[in-house]
Scaffold this motif. Structure first.
Motif, PDB file in Angstrom:
ATOM      1  N   GLY A  49       8.074  37.192  80.642  1.00 54.70           N
ATOM      2  CA  GLY A  49       7.920  38.461  81.363  1.00 54.70           C
ATOM      3  C   GLY A  49       8.077  39.723  80.545  1.00 54.70           C
ATOM      4  N   PRO A  50       9.097  39.842  79.690  1.00 58.94           N
ATOM      5  CA  PRO A  50       9.284  41.085  78.916  1.00 58.94           C
ATOM      6  C   PRO A  50       8.074  41.476  78.087  1.00 58.94           C
ATOM      7  CG  PRO A  50      11.267  39.763  78.826  1.00 58.94           C
ATOM      8  CD  PRO A  50      10.228  38.919  79.508  1.00 58.94           C
ATOM      9  N   PHE A  51       7.269  40.455  77.682  1.00 58.66           N
ATOM     10  CA  PHE A  51       6.078  40.784  76.880  1.00 58.66           C
ATOM     11  C   PHE A  51       4.920  41.275  77.754  1.00 58.66           C
ATOM     12  CE2 PHE A  51       8.011  37.432  74.064  1.00 58.66           C
ATOM     13  CZ  PHE A  51       8.345  38.296  73.029  1.00 58.66           C
ATOM     14  N   LEU A  90       8.302  45.258  71.302  1.00 54.31           N
ATOM     15  CA  LEU A  90       9.743  45.174  71.521  1.00 54.31           C
ATOM     16  C   LEU A  90      10.463  45.245  70.183  1.00 54.31           C
ATOM     17  CD1 LEU A  90       9.895  42.256  74.123  1.00 54.31           C
ATOM     18  CD2 LEU A  90      10.151  44.703  74.595  1.00 54.31           C
ATOM     19  N   PRO A  91      11.706  45.682  70.214  1.00 54.02           N
ATOM     20  CA  PRO A  91      12.497  45.634  68.974  1.00 54.02           C
ATOM     21  C   PRO A  91      12.531  44.207  68.448  1.00 54.02           C
ATOM     22  CG  PRO A  91      13.622  46.885  70.676  1.00 54.02           C
ATOM     23  CD  PRO A  91      12.452  46.253  71.338  1.00 54.02           C
ATOM     24  N   LEU A  92      12.720  44.052  67.156  1.00 58.89           N
ATOM     25  CA  LEU A  92      12.669  42.743  66.512  1.00 58.89           C
ATOM     26  C   LEU A  92      13.667  41.757  67.121  1.00 58.89           C
ATOM     27  CD1 LEU A  92      11.531  40.918  64.331  1.00 58.89           C
ATOM     28  CD2 LEU A  92      13.236  41.861  62.750  1.00 58.89           C
ATOM     29  N   ASP A  93      14.933  42.226  67.241  1.00 63.54           N
ATOM     30  CA  ASP A  93      15.935  41.301  67.770  1.00 63.54           C
ATOM     31  C   ASP A  93      15.615  40.891  69.206  1.00 63.54           C
ATOM     32  OD1 ASP A  93      16.354  43.830  68.715  1.00 63.54           O
ATOM     33  OD2 ASP A  93      18.548  43.662  68.752  1.00 63.54           O
ATOM     34  N   LYS A  94      15.121  41.833  69.991  1.00 61.99           N
ATOM     35  CA  LYS A  94      14.737  41.539  71.379  1.00 61.99           C
ATOM     36  C   LYS A  94      13.563  40.563  71.409  1.00 61.99           C
ATOM     37  CE  LYS A  94      14.699  42.230  75.882  1.00 61.99           C
ATOM     38  NZ  LYS A  94      15.776  41.715  76.748  1.00 61.99           N
ATOM     39  N   THR A  95      12.617  40.796  70.518  1.00 61.39           N
ATOM     40  CA  THR A  95      11.442  39.907  70.450  1.00 61.39           C
ATOM     41  C   THR A  95      11.869  38.478  70.165  1.00 61.39           C
ATOM     42  OG1 THR A  95       9.997  41.686  69.704  1.00 61.39           O
ATOM     43  CG2 THR A  95       9.297  39.430  69.229  1.00 61.39           C
ATOM     44  N   ASN A 134       1.509  31.369  72.886  1.00 57.02           N
ATOM     45  CA  ASN A 134       1.880  32.794  72.798  1.00 57.02           C
ATOM     46  C   ASN A 134       3.238  32.962  72.113  1.00 57.02           C
ATOM     47  OD1 ASN A 134      -0.459  33.543  74.069  1.00 57.02           O
ATOM     48  ND2 ASN A 134       0.473  33.706  76.110  1.00 57.02           N
ATOM     49  N   ALA A 135       4.168  32.074  72.472  1.00 54.57           N
ATOM     50  CA  ALA A 135       5.512  32.167  71.880  1.00 54.57           C
ATOM     51  C   ALA A 135       5.450  31.929  70.381  1.00 54.57           C
ATOM     52  CB  ALA A 135       6.434  31.145  72.549  1.00 54.57           C
ATOM     53  N   ALA A 136       4.667  30.948  69.972  1.00 53.95           N
ATOM     54  CA  ALA A 136       4.545  30.643  68.535  1.00 53.95           C
ATOM     55  C   ALA A 136       3.910  31.801  67.787  1.00 53.95           C
ATOM     56  CB  ALA A 136       3.720  29.369  68.368  1.00 53.95           C
ATOM     57  N   SER A 137       2.880  32.419  68.394  1.00 53.60           N
ATOM     58  CA  SER A 137       2.190  33.541  67.749  1.00 53.60           C
ATOM     59  C   SER A 137       3.109  34.753  67.611  1.00 53.60           C
ATOM     60  CB  SER A 137       0.951  33.900  68.578  1.00 53.60           C
ATOM     61  OG  SER A 137       0.304  35.025  68.025  1.00 53.60           O
ATOM     62  N   ARG A 138       3.853  35.053  68.688  1.00 51.14           N
ATOM     63  CA  ARG A 138       4.760  36.211  68.660  1.00 51.14           C
ATOM     64  C   ARG A 138       5.895  35.993  67.666  1.00 51.14           C
ATOM     65  NH1 ARG A 138       4.066  36.210  74.972  1.00 51.14           N
ATOM     66  NH2 ARG A 138       2.503  37.868  75.204  1.00 51.14           N
ATOM     67  N   LYS A 139       6.388  34.771  67.588  1.00 46.24           N
ATOM     68  CA  LYS A 139       7.470  34.463  66.645  1.00 46.24           C
ATOM     69  C   LYS A 139       6.980  34.646  65.208  1.00 46.24           C
ATOM     70  CE  LYS A 139      10.787  30.834  65.486  1.00 46.24           C
ATOM     71  NZ  LYS A 139      11.253  29.475  65.791  1.00 46.24           N
ATOM     72  N   LYS A 140       5.780  34.190  64.938  1.00 49.28           N
ATOM     73  CA  LYS A 140       5.214  34.323  63.593  1.00 49.28           C
ATOM     74  C   LYS A 140       5.073  35.802  63.216  1.00 49.28           C
ATOM     75  CE  LYS A 140       1.231  32.971  60.811  1.00 49.28           C
ATOM     76  NZ  LYS A 140      -0.084  32.274  60.792  1.00 49.28           N
ATOM     77  N   THR A 141       4.548  36.585  64.143  1.00 45.24           N
ATOM     78  CA  THR A 141       4.337  38.027  63.901  1.00 45.24           C
ATOM     79  C   THR A 141       5.668  38.728  63.628  1.00 45.24           C
ATOM     80  OG1 THR A 141       2.387  38.035  65.289  1.00 45.24           O
ATOM     81  CG2 THR A 141       3.416  40.169  64.848  1.00 45.24           C
ATOM     82  N   ALA A 142       6.683  38.381  64.448  1.00 50.02           N
ATOM     83  CA  ALA A 142       7.995  38.997  64.317  1.00 50.02           C
ATOM     84  C   ALA A 142       8.633  38.658  62.990  1.00 50.02           C
ATOM     85  CB  ALA A 142       8.894  38.563  65.467  1.00 50.02           C
ATOM     86  N   GLU A 153       6.861  28.066  86.059  1.00 47.75           N
ATOM     87  CA  GLU A 153       7.214  29.392  86.570  1.00 47.75           C
ATOM     88  C   GLU A 153       8.368  29.986  85.759  1.00 47.75           C
ATOM     89  OE1 GLU A 153       8.065  29.084  90.717  1.00 47.75           O
ATOM     90  OE2 GLU A 153       5.970  28.675  91.273  1.00 47.75           O
ATOM     91  N   LYS A 154       9.348  29.160  85.415  1.00 49.57           N
ATOM     92  CA  LYS A 154      10.481  29.623  84.605  1.00 49.57           C
ATOM     93  C   LYS A 154      10.002  30.054  83.215  1.00 49.57           C
ATOM     94  CE  LYS A 154      14.184  26.963  86.805  1.00 49.57           C
ATOM     95  NZ  LYS A 154      15.204  25.879  86.641  1.00 49.57           N
ATOM     96  N   ALA A 155       9.083  29.288  82.654  1.00 47.42           N
ATOM     97  CA  ALA A 155       8.543  29.638  81.335  1.00 47.42           C
ATOM     98  C   ALA A 155       7.755  30.944  81.415  1.00 47.42           C
ATOM     99  CB  ALA A 155       7.656  28.509  80.821  1.00 47.42           C
ATOM    100  N   THR A 156       7.022  31.124  82.530  1.00 48.69           N
ATOM    101  CA  THR A 156       6.265  32.362  82.740  1.00 48.69           C
ATOM    102  C   THR A 156       7.211  33.550  82.879  1.00 48.69           C
ATOM    103  OG1 THR A 156       4.480  31.147  83.832  1.00 48.69           O
ATOM    104  CG2 THR A 156       4.584  33.518  84.228  1.00 48.69           C
ATOM    105  N   ALA A 157       8.302  33.310  83.621  1.00 49.51           N
ATOM    106  CA  ALA A 157       9.299  34.376  83.800  1.00 49.51           C
ATOM    107  C   ALA A 157       9.945  34.748  82.469  1.00 49.51           C
ATOM    108  CB  ALA A 157      10.352  33.919  84.807  1.00 49.51           C
ATOM    109  N   ALA A 158      10.181  33.729  81.625  1.00 50.54           N
ATOM    110  CA  ALA A 158      10.777  33.996  80.306  1.00 50.54           C
ATOM    111  C   ALA A 158       9.858  34.857  79.464  1.00 50.54           C
ATOM    112  CB  ALA A 158      11.058  32.673  79.602  1.00 50.54           C
TER     113      ALA A 158
END
Length: 332
Positions: free
Chosen positions: A238-240, A247-252, A319-327, A231-236
């Motif tokens: 959340g912004p996406f 999102l802005p790069l730094d925020k991402t 999802n986190a790995a994919s978003r990090k790569k894109t960013a 649940e905590k990981a899901t909440a983390a």
């Protein structure tokens, strides 16, 4: 006359022999009766032997009679006397063992007293163990009460085995009354042993049930920790998931970092829970059938919930790995 005298003496010896049993636990009177029986048996045996010798002599003389009717009637009469003496001898023979039987009785009583001195405390401990087991069953089981039952059973079992070992030493080479008494006492000890076996089995069932209850509660606790971590990981993440296209790069990068941290924490508790449930499944299969079926069924249900959370965790991590790569590509 000699045959009748011998028969009377045998009867007197038999009556004297009965005085041994009548003396009961009075060893002085019993010993006196044994001595009197031995003397009476000796006298009766001499009388039987003398009468038979006399009759056999007369039998030889009677067979020389010339008149057949008189000879035949005389032989018949002497044969009847011989039969009387045979019956008397058969009655007398067991009485010759009076002293040996008395000594056997003495040995049996002595051995019995020694065994009972060991067996009585064992029986008392058996009673105590059963009382403890009953008390625990009525008041409810817990780790401390189970340990009390274990100690009570162990103490009783130790005393029973000690008594049985002692009985076995007394059985070796024993005969007659001693062997009979040893076998009776052995059965008495084995009855105690059987009682403790029954209590052990009952105690094991209660212990298995208690272990299962504790294991299931802990497994549920570990699964809850997994659910909270996911649940905590899901909440983390959340912004996406708020409908914002980008999102802005730094925020991402900040949100991705939070997702990675939460996912790593979730991975740890998932691994701990998976290992715990797998271990408890192995233990559950060793329980008695009814409890085993219940335990295995419930643990598999927990495994299913764990698998569902594990899949969600994998999605968050991917999802986190994919978003990090894109960013990072955009930053470059």
């Amino acid at each position: 006359e000699k045959a009748n005298t011998a028969e009377d003496l045998v009867e007197k010896a038999a009556i004297t022999n009965e005085m041994i049993s009548a003396a009961a636990d009075d060893l002085t009177e019993a010993k006196k009766a044994v001595e009197q029986t031995e003397a009476a048996v000796k006298l009766a045996q001499e009388a039987v032997a003398s009468a038979r010798f006399f009759i056999n002599q007369k039998m030889g003389a009677v067979r020389l009679f010339k008149a057949p009717p008189f000879r035949e009637s005389s032989v018949l009469a002497l044969n009847k006397l011989n039969l009387l003496l045979t019956n008397a001898q058969n009655k007398l023979n067991p009485l010759k063992m009076a002293k040996q039987e008395f000594l056997q009785r003495e040995m049996a009583e002595k051995m019995s007293a020694e065994v009972v001195a060991l067996l009585t405390p064992a029986e008392i401990e058996c009673d105590k163990a059963e009382e403890v087991g009953l008390s625990v069953a009525e008041q409810g089981t817990n780790k401390e009460s189970m340990q009390q039952v274990d100690k009570a059973i162990a103490k009783a079992t130790e005393l029973i085995q000690k008594a049985l070992r002692f009985i076995n030493t007394k059985k070796n080479g024993a005969t007659g009354a001693v062997l009979k008494e040893a076998l009776n006492l052995e059965q008495r000890a084995k009855n105690c042993e059987k009682r403790m076996t029954t209590l052990k089995n009952s105690h094991k069932e209660a212990m298995d049930k208690l272990n299962w209850q504790n294991s299931f509660a802990e497994a549920q606790s570990k699964l809850k920790a997994v659910e909270e971590a996911v649940e905590k990981a899901t909440a983390a993440e959340g912004p996406f998931c708020m409908g914002v296209e980008e999102l802005p790069l730094d925020k991402t990068l900040t949100v991705v970092k939070a997702c990675e941290t939460a996912a790593a924490a979730a991975a740890t508790v998932i691994s701990i829970a998976r290992m715990f449930i797998a271990t408890k499944l192995v233990e559950a299969r060793r329980y008695p059938q009814a409890l085993s079926e219940e335990a295995v069924g419930k643990l598999k249900e927990l495994q299913k919930s764990l698998d569902t959370n594990s899949k969600r965790h994998a999605e968050i991590k991917s999802n986190a790995a994919s978003r990090k790569k894109t960013a990072l590509l955009k930053e470059a």
